[in-house]
Design an enzyme around this catalytic site. Sequence first.
Site, short mmCIF file in Angstrom:
data_model
loop_
_atom_site.label_atom_id
_atom_site.label_comp_id
_atom_site.label_asym_id
_atom_site.label_seq_id
_atom_site.Cartn_x
_atom_site.Cartn_y
_atom_site.Cartn_z
N GLU A 12 -61.01 5.57 5.71
CA GLU A 12 -59.77 4.93 5.53
C GLU A 12 -59.47 3.55 6.28
O GLU A 12 -58.55 3.09 6.15
CB GLU A 12 -58.76 5.81 5.87
CG GLU A 12 -58.55 7.18 4.99
CD GLU A 12 -57.66 8.18 5.35
OE1 GLU A 12 -56.85 7.96 6.56
OE2 GLU A 12 -57.56 8.95 4.76
N SER A 51 -21.55 25.77 -13.01
CA SER A 51 -22.15 27.03 -12.99
C SER A 51 -22.54 27.54 -14.32
O SER A 51 -21.97 26.88 -15.30
CB SER A 51 -21.02 28.17 -12.22
OG SER A 51 -21.78 29.35 -11.78
N HIS A 85 -58.45 5.26 14.95
CA HIS A 85 -58.31 7.02 14.86
C HIS A 85 -59.61 7.24 15.36
O HIS A 85 -59.95 8.28 15.83
CB HIS A 85 -58.18 7.20 13.21
CG HIS A 85 -56.79 7.22 12.78
ND1 HIS A 85 -55.86 6.30 12.92
CD2 HIS A 85 -56.03 8.08 12.52
CE1 HIS A 85 -54.70 6.27 12.57
NE2 HIS A 85 -54.83 7.83 12.26
N GLU A 114 -29.09 29.38 -13.83
CA GLU A 114 -28.59 29.86 -12.60
C GLU A 114 -28.68 31.30 -12.46
O GLU A 114 -29.10 31.87 -11.63
CB GLU A 114 -27.11 29.14 -12.19
CG GLU A 114 -26.53 29.58 -10.95
CD GLU A 114 -25.27 29.06 -10.80
OE1 GLU A 114 -24.45 28.98 -9.64
OE2 GLU A 114 -24.64 28.79 -12.03
N HIS A 115 -28.03 31.94 -13.33
CA HIS A 115 -27.55 33.22 -13.49
C HIS A 115 -28.54 33.98 -14.62
O HIS A 115 -28.03 33.38 -15.79
CB HIS A 115 -26.14 33.67 -13.38
CG HIS A 115 -25.47 33.25 -12.23
ND1 HIS A 115 -24.75 32.17 -12.34
CD2 HIS A 115 -25.51 33.66 -10.73
CE1 HIS A 115 -24.09 32.01 -11.19
NE2 HIS A 115 -24.65 32.67 -10.20
#
Length: 442
Positions: free
Chosen positions: A428, A250, A433, A340-341
Amino acid sequence: MTQSGQAESETPSTLIHCVRDRQQAKRELERLANRSTGNSQKQAMATVEDILDTVRSQGDQALITLTERFDGFRPEPLTVAPEELEDAWRKTPQKLQSALELAYRRIQDFHQHQRPNDLMVQGIHGEQLGRRWRPVQKAGIYIPGGRAAYPSTVLMNAVPAQVAGVEQLVMTSPAGRDGQINRTVLAAAHLAGIREVLRLGGAQAIAALAFGTETVPKVDVISGPGNLYVTLAKKAVYGQVGIDSLAGPSEVLVIADQSARVEQVAADLLAQSEHDPLAAAVLLTTEASLAEQLPSHLEAQLKGHPREQICRASLSNWGLVVICESLERCAQLSDHFAPEHLELLVEHPHAIADCIKNAGAIFIGPWTPEAVGDYLAGPNHTLPTCGTARFSGALSVETFLRHTSLIEFNRSALEATANAVRELASSEGLHSHAESVRIRFE
């Protein structure tokens, strides 16, 4: 530089070191961001992989054997009986019950607003296009043990899963050598309505949740912080299951100007450093006098501190003060670190908050210590660490949700787009398709 690779302090204290140079400040912040990496991680990964393989092949027996080896007791049974959860709640002092209930309500209230709405729009040719949210069926939450008990982490992990609508929630937490999980942690589980609790910690707990055993259900998502072995285990099983994040040690970064009270700054840095010897506590300030006064206030508040040695280890290795020429420079360095903080102890905190790009959570103004966010403000306290706030955010309801795309074309919509689909498919080299579109109009 010292032998440990830290910059020499510009203050007389050896408790926390101070720098002014821009480039040196960036180097120090990068060192702090990388504090959880190194050879120890490579060695730990080999152990973790062995544990994962053993649990996958041997199931419950591996969990019992590994827990006995690493934690000093045989977890028989592996599960905590519902009566134990109820008993833990009954034995919790009334004031603590009230505090847990308040935290639970506030966390629930905030996370209820995070539920995303399904989306359905109509395209220009009448096609229906949408996105639908659904919860995962099973989630596992890991609650760390060790140096402290974390009932708040139970609530912070359980609530978003419940709000998401997860059907089955399994909690796992390491027990002491007596085979008992901390009573307050069990009380929080009871309050949150968790009915499946396992006496398991470490990488073996993550393995059990990821692969399943005779006793432990295989889950879809694992959340919750842990030590290096837990984090590496989560990293290894990602792909077999979803995870919330890879939590490191932390950290807090405080930006302070002339309006800040030095005793508050010291208290907030210590509130972070008492977590873990690897916790990082950073002050960025425009006031040289604040930096000069800080060490003596830290020392004063450490006298008689129940976790003094942890605090000293954290501050001496991972504490940092940077004297900056402007608050703008403070904000730039903060974004570079991506804390983080982030606490803003400045005269005009919203102006700085609006400039910040990278932070797990921002605590705005002198009446918002990080502790309120840790326990009961409402937003989640499971946050990105070690620079990962550059690309990730807090644990949330969406951690336990999946979104599915919905697509419905009618004949006219397919007719209007068929040529473009066939052209793209041909580009492609995907013949079938294109054929799958053409054949519908025969």
